[in-house]
Design an enzyme around this catalytic site. Structure first.
Site, PDB file in Angstrom:
ATOM      1  N   GLY A  12      37.988  38.038  46.622  1.00 45.95           N
ATOM      2  CA  GLY A  12      39.033  37.800  47.573  1.00 45.95           C
ATOM      3  C   GLY A  12      40.109  38.932  47.098  1.00 45.95           C
ATOM      4  O   GLY A  12      41.374  38.889  47.884  1.00 45.95           O
ATOM      5  N   SER A  13      39.981  39.872  46.424  1.00 45.23           N
ATOM      6  CA  SER A  13      40.901  40.900  45.946  1.00 45.23           C
ATOM      7  C   SER A  13      40.842  42.050  46.489  1.00 45.23           C
ATOM      8  O   SER A  13      39.408  42.578  46.240  1.00 45.23           O
ATOM      9  CB  SER A  13      40.745  40.805  44.154  1.00 45.23           C
ATOM     10  OG  SER A  13      41.319  42.162  44.192  1.00 45.23           O
ATOM     11  N   PRO A  14      41.913  42.595  47.279  1.00 49.45           N
ATOM     12  CA  PRO A  14      41.681  43.798  47.864  1.00 49.45           C
ATOM     13  C   PRO A  14      41.223  44.868  46.835  1.00 49.45           C
ATOM     14  O   PRO A  14      40.819  45.961  47.058  1.00 49.45           O
ATOM     15  CB  PRO A  14      42.802  44.159  48.778  1.00 49.45           C
ATOM     16  CG  PRO A  14      43.737  43.134  48.304  1.00 49.45           C
ATOM     17  CD  PRO A  14      43.014  41.749  47.681  1.00 49.45           C
ATOM     18  N   THR A  16      40.016  44.658  44.080  1.00 52.57           N
ATOM     19  CA  THR A  16      38.607  44.817  43.706  1.00 52.57           C
ATOM     20  C   THR A  16      37.685  45.251  44.698  1.00 52.57           C
ATOM     21  O   THR A  16      36.806  46.169  44.315  1.00 52.57           O
ATOM     22  CB  THR A  16      37.970  43.378  43.362  1.00 52.57           C
ATOM     23  OG1 THR A  16      38.970  42.708  42.382  1.00 52.57           O
ATOM     24  CG2 THR A  16      36.737  43.174  42.748  1.00 52.57           C
TER      25      THR A  16
END
Length: 198
Positions: A12-14, A16
Site C-alpha cells: 500500500g505504500s507508493p 515502497t
C-alpha cells in the site's frame, strides 16, 4: 558470505513500490541477495504511533510530487492510486501465503499487485477487483483467499510485523543491511553503499 538486503514492505505504500523497482538492480550490481519480508504497515503505524505522510495534506501533496520526480529519474511508471489509502491486510496475508506456500510464484504475484496499485490505479480495497486482477495474471482467487485465511499465514505476517517494530522499523519501505536500517526509497544510494562496503 552473501550480502543481503532485508526488504520490509507493504504493497500500500507508493514509496515502497518505487524501492521495489530499484532494489533488484542494486542487488545484481553488488552481488547481493534481496530478501522480501512482508509486513503490515498499519500494524507498524499502530505500534509506533506513526502515520502516513499523506494524512497531512501539505506533506501529502509534496510527497506525491517528490515520488513522481523519483519515478521519472528511475524511468518507471507511477500513478497515484485514486483509491488511496488501501487496506492491505488481506493483500499482505496473500503475499505472505504465496511466499510460504508457492515461493516459485511469489515474484510474479507481488509484481502483479504492485502494478495493479501503482501503475494501473486499481481499487484493491474491493474483493471483486482483487479477484479480477489475480485471474488476469493466472492466479486462482479462491486459492489465494484460502491462503489469507490460513492461521499459519496470519501468524507469519503478525510475526514479521512485530519483528520489524522490534528492529526499529516505523514505516515503509525499510531495508536492513546487517543491522543498519535504511528508511525510504530516497535512501537507496546508502543501501548500495552499505552493500559495497559489507
Amino acid at each position: 558470505m552473501t550480502k543481503t538486503v532485508e526488504f520490509y514492505f507493504d504493497l500500500g505504500s507508493p514509496a515502497t513500490y518505487l524501492a521495489y523497482t530499484q532494489l533488484p538492480k542494486i542487488c545484481a550490481a553488488t552481488g547481493s541477495e534481496l530478501r522480501y519480508i512482508p509486513m503490515l504497515l498499519g500494524g507498524v503505524f499502530k505500534a509506533t504511533g506513526n502515520a502516513s505522510p499523506a494524512m497531512i495534506p501539505a506533506k501529502g501533496r509534496y510527497m506525491f510530487q517528490d515520488l513522481d520526480r523519483y519515478a521519472k529519474r528511475y524511468a518507471v511508471p507511477l500513478r497515484f492510486n485514486p483509491h488511496f489509502p488501501i487496506n492491505t491486510l488481506l493483500l499482505m496475508r496473500a503475499v505472505t501465503g504465496m511466499q510460504l506456500h508457492q515461493p516459485q510464484r511469489f515474484a510474479a504475484f507481488v509484481d502483479c499487485l504492485f502494478n495493479a496499485l501503482w501503475v494501473d490505479g486499481r481499487s484493491l480495497n474491493e474483493p471483486e477487483t482483487v479477484a479480477a486482477v489475480l485471474s488476469e495474471h493466472g492466479f486462482d482467487p479462491q486459492e489465494v483467499l484460502a491462503l489469507c485465511n490460513d492461521e499459519s499465514v496470519k501468524a507469519a505476517l503478525k510475526d514479521n510485523t512485530e519483528t520489524a517494530v522490534k528492529r526499529g522499523v516505523f514505516g515503509a519501505p525499510s531495508m536492513f543491511v546487517g543491522n543498519q536500517l535504511f528508511f525510504g526509497q530516497d535512501r537507496l544510494d546508502f543501501v548500495e553503499e552499505a552493500l559495497r562496503q559489507a
